[in-house]
Enzyme design. Structure first.
Site, short mmCIF file in Angstrom:
data_model
loop_
_atom_site.label_atom_id
_atom_site.label_comp_id
_atom_site.label_asym_id
_atom_site.label_seq_id
_atom_site.Cartn_x
_atom_site.Cartn_y
_atom_site.Cartn_z
N LEU A 151 0.82 -1.22 0.00
CA LEU A 151 0.00 0.00 0.00
C LEU A 151 0.85 1.27 0.00
CD1 LEU A 151 -2.45 -1.15 2.83
CD2 LEU A 151 -2.76 -1.40 0.36
N ASN A 154 -0.97 7.72 0.12
CA ASN A 154 -1.80 8.89 -0.23
C ASN A 154 -3.29 8.68 0.02
OD1 ASN A 154 -1.76 7.15 -2.41
ND2 ASN A 154 -1.63 8.76 -3.95
N LYS A 177 0.74 -4.96 3.42
CA LYS A 177 1.79 -4.18 4.07
C LYS A 177 1.49 -2.70 3.82
CE LYS A 177 5.70 -2.33 2.98
NZ LYS A 177 5.72 -1.11 3.82
N PRO A 178 1.16 -1.96 4.91
CA PRO A 178 0.92 -0.53 4.73
C PRO A 178 2.23 0.22 4.53
CG PRO A 178 0.80 -1.11 7.06
CD PRO A 178 1.07 -2.39 6.31
N SER A 179 2.14 1.42 3.99
CA SER A 179 3.32 2.29 3.92
C SER A 179 3.77 2.62 5.34
CB SER A 179 2.97 3.57 3.17
OG SER A 179 3.94 4.55 3.43
N SER A 231 5.40 3.99 -6.47
CA SER A 231 6.24 4.63 -7.48
C SER A 231 6.68 3.66 -8.57
CB SER A 231 7.47 5.23 -6.80
OG SER A 231 8.23 4.19 -6.21
N GLU A 252 0.03 -0.28 -10.01
CA GLU A 252 -0.50 1.07 -10.29
C GLU A 252 0.55 2.06 -9.85
OE1 GLU A 252 -1.55 4.42 -9.84
OE2 GLU A 252 -3.22 3.98 -8.48
N CYS A 286 -2.32 10.20 -7.74
CA CYS A 286 -1.73 9.71 -8.99
C CYS A 286 -2.47 10.18 -10.23
CB CYS A 286 -1.65 8.20 -8.97
SG CYS A 286 -3.26 7.43 -8.78
N ASN A 287 -3.79 10.45 -10.10
CA ASN A 287 -4.57 10.81 -11.29
C ASN A 287 -4.68 12.33 -11.51
OD1 ASN A 287 -6.36 11.60 -9.34
ND2 ASN A 287 -7.77 9.91 -9.62
N GLU A 445 -11.49 8.96 -10.68
CA GLU A 445 -12.12 7.79 -11.28
C GLU A 445 -13.30 7.26 -10.45
OE1 GLU A 445 -8.93 7.80 -10.13
OE2 GLU A 445 -8.60 6.04 -8.89
N HIS A 451 -9.24 1.44 -13.57
CA HIS A 451 -8.12 2.37 -13.35
C HIS A 451 -6.84 1.63 -13.73
CE1 HIS A 451 -6.18 5.81 -11.59
NE2 HIS A 451 -5.59 5.09 -10.64
P1 NDP Z 1 7.12 3.74 -2.83
O1 NDP Z 1 6.79 3.17 -4.17
O2 NDP Z 1 8.51 3.65 -2.38
O3 NDP Z 1 6.24 3.02 -1.68
C1 NDP Z 1 4.98 2.41 -1.87
C2 NDP Z 1 4.92 1.14 -1.02
O4 NDP Z 1 5.88 0.19 -1.47
C3 NDP Z 1 5.24 1.37 0.45
O5 NDP Z 1 4.45 0.50 1.23
C4 NDP Z 1 6.71 1.00 0.50
O6 NDP Z 1 7.16 0.69 1.80
C5 NDP Z 1 6.72 -0.22 -0.39
N1 NDP Z 1 8.03 -0.59 -0.89
C6 NDP Z 1 9.13 0.18 -1.09
N2 NDP Z 1 10.15 -0.56 -1.58
C7 NDP Z 1 9.69 -1.84 -1.71
C8 NDP Z 1 10.26 -3.07 -2.16
N3 NDP Z 1 11.51 -3.14 -2.59
N4 NDP Z 1 9.50 -4.17 -2.15
C9 NDP Z 1 8.22 -4.13 -1.73
N5 NDP Z 1 7.63 -3.01 -1.28
C10 NDP Z 1 8.35 -1.87 -1.27
O7 NDP Z 1 6.58 5.20 -2.79
P2 NDP Z 1 7.03 6.36 -1.80
O8 NDP Z 1 6.21 6.30 -0.61
O9 NDP Z 1 8.51 6.37 -1.59
O10 NDP Z 1 6.65 7.64 -2.67
C11 NDP Z 1 7.56 8.07 -3.68
C12 NDP Z 1 6.82 8.55 -4.90
O11 NDP Z 1 6.01 7.50 -5.45
C13 NDP Z 1 5.81 9.67 -4.67
O12 NDP Z 1 6.40 10.91 -4.55
C14 NDP Z 1 4.95 9.52 -5.90
O13 NDP Z 1 5.59 10.11 -6.99
C15 NDP Z 1 4.87 8.02 -6.08
N6 NDP Z 1 3.67 7.47 -5.45
C16 NDP Z 1 2.62 7.16 -6.24
C17 NDP Z 1 1.45 6.73 -5.67
C18 NDP Z 1 0.28 6.40 -6.51
O14 NDP Z 1 -0.85 6.66 -6.11
N7 NDP Z 1 0.48 5.78 -7.66
C19 NDP Z 1 1.27 6.59 -4.24
C20 NDP Z 1 2.46 6.89 -3.49
C21 NDP Z 1 3.60 7.30 -4.10
P3 NDP Z 1 7.66 1.88 2.78
O15 NDP Z 1 7.22 3.18 2.23
O16 NDP Z 1 6.99 1.54 4.04
O17 NDP Z 1 9.14 1.77 2.81
#
Ligand code: NDP
Length: 482
Positions: A151, A154, A177-179, A231, A252, A286-287, A445, A451
């Protein structure tokens, strides 16, 4: 104001389980910088225990008629509706969105779970004509088994449902797994499961870092599908890990949505929609419209109206003032990324028409509502995801020019067109290479849509019938009669 300082434990096999090693992550309120909770930085063994619990619980759940599974999802939705206010406050405290938006998120989550539950009587297989006499070919949709849901921060509460509801309705178990930025609402969600008859082990929540618990979950061979929102970099890493066991992925990964405003646009509507989709959740969606292409004939009038509306947006601590339009950025990294993009745009010749600075209250990661003019296609601010309350504008002369620039991106999630000329609007829709296009409305959406991003914005999609069916695999049965 600290609501509470609390320690959460992982939720495994229907119980909150204290971590054995004691490594924790501290969760921060981004509006104040204060620590609000601690969560386990789970070990590989703890993640494996959650996956094992899911694996054991899944077959019995899958054996139930889908309508019986749906019934428990409806109970869960009603349980959530009874707790909107406390859940909204938890989300706002750790994520920084406004309280009204957090309430919308909680209610929308309950509605989404109900919506997915309604598919209980609608999942259909197929009967395919055979080449042979006395043979029937049946196509069944079967659960995958254990789903891993990773997860973002946002819309953290809604994203639980976006992964859990279709997974459970179709007979899967799930490990989430939450952020690490926003785990509190996820553990509060687990408490609500006690009000349902969803069996122990079917839903598990393990917290920790992406590189730790996230990696361990995606490496686990018992996981059949990884559903991830976040990301592009992390999505790419997850795909590489998933390749080890041929695990399915559903990704996504954000976007860089263009909004095309033609000389035939209703400028009041366009500026209201763009302002709304740039300010909501501090632009961290994201959208959201991430870059504007406006036709020269109306560029001045459009820009004037947009600046006025962006200037009117108020920001501040969302727990102290319910009337603010947006709160802080989620963390220092998000704040730094937006400020760096702004600085580089200005260095490259862009002009900040409003905002552009950190908010006066430096206890939180606030950024002023910002409009940036004189942008060019090559600028980082036009190419990279901003994820903040900042909007760059490029002026164009011919529609084809705008379409070429709109499509010139590695992302392909959402896009929008503002024009009252339906022929012009539909010609733009046809040319735009994005998974979603909004015409004359804000970027957002619907749960019954689909999506799904093109190019680097992802693989597969969520919502509606097509999103639901991604949580199943097919079995084809050839029945030869004598
Ligand atoms: P991340 O992609 O790093 O994190 C999203 C989730 O993935 C979190 O739960 C994170 O854990 C987890 N994660 C990170 N690395 C791994 C891995 N190697 N294996 C499995 N899970 C993993 O996004 P960020 O929070 O760092 O945000 C960075 C950018 O991503 C933002 O600025 C934005 O541009 C984009 N983003 C896009 C979103 C969307 O809606 N599509 C939502 C959020 C971010 P943890 O964070 O706990 O380390």
């Amino acid at each position: 104001m600290i609501l509470r300082m609390i320690h959460y434990s992982n939720f495994i096999q229907g119980q909150f389980v204290e971590s054995t090693h004691g490594n924790v992550i501290t969760v921060i309120n981004p509006a104040t910088g204060e620590a609000i909770s601690t969560i386990p930085d789970s070990s590989d063994e703890e993640v494996a225990a959650a996956v094992n619990a899911a694996e054991v619980a899944q077959p019995e759940w899958a054996a139930l008629p889908a309508v019986a599974r749906a019934k428990q999802l409806h109970v869960l939705a009603d349980t959530i509706r009874a707790q909107v206010e406390p859940l909204a406050r938890v989300i706002t405290e750790e994520q920084g969105k406004t309280l009204p938006l957090a309430r919308v998120e909680v209610n929308f989550t309950a509605d989404y779970i109900d919506y997915m539950a309604e598919w209980g009587r609608r999942i259909e297989g197929e009967i395919i004509e055979s080449d042979r006499p006395k043979e029937n070919i049946f196509l069944f949709h079967k659960p995958i088994g254990v789903v891993a849901g990773i997860l973002p921060w946002n819309f953290p509460f809604f994203l639980i449902a976006r992964k859990l509801a279709p997974a459970l309705l179709t007979g899967n178990a799930i490990v989430l797994k939450p952020s690490e930025e926003t785990p509190n609402n996820a553990f509060e969600f687990c408490k609500l499961l006690a009000e349902t008859e969803i069996p122990a082990g079917l839903v598990n929540m393990v917290s920790g870092s992406g590189a730790g618990a996230g990696r361990a979950l995606t490496e686990n061979a018992k996981v059949g599908l990884i559903s991830f929102t976040g990301s592009v970099d992390t999505g790419s890493r997850i795909m590489q890990t998933a390749a080890q066991h041929m695990t399915r992925v559903n990704l996504e990964l954000g976007g860089k949505a263009p909004a095309i405003v033609t000389k035939n646009a209703d400028l009041d509507l366009a500026t209201t929609a763009i302002q709304a989709s740039r300010v909501i959740n501090s632009g961290q969606v994201c959208n959201c419209a991430e870059r504007i292409y406006v036709q020269r004939d109306v560029a001045e009038a459009f820009t004037e109206k947009l600046v006025e509306k962006m200037n009117a947006a108020r920001f501040g601590n969302p727990l102290e003032d319910e009337t603010v339009d947006y709160g802080p950025m989620v963390n220092q990294a998000g704040f730094d990324k937006v400020m760096a993009l702004l600085e580089s745009a200005v260095n490259d010749g862009a002009q900040v028409l409003c905002g552009g600075k950190r908010g006066a209250d430096t206890s939180g990661y606030y950024i002023e509502p910002t409009v940036v003019a004189n942008c060019t296609q090559a600028m980082d601010i036009v190419q990279s995801e901003i994820f903040g309350p900042v909007i760059p504008i490029i002026v164009f002369d011919e529609i084809d020019e705008a379409l070429a620039m709109a499509n010139d991106t590695e992302y392909g999630l959402t896009s929008s067109v503002f024009s009252t000329d339906i022929n012009e609007a539909m010609n733009c829709v046809e040319a735009l290479k994005f998974g979603e296009t909004y015409v004359n409305r804000e970027h957002f959406e619907a749960m019954q849509g689909y999506h799904a991003g093109w190019r680097k914005s992802g693989i597969g999609g969520a919502d509606g019938k097509h999103g639901l069916y991604e949580f199943m695999q097919t079995q084809v049965v050839y029945l030869q009669r004598s």
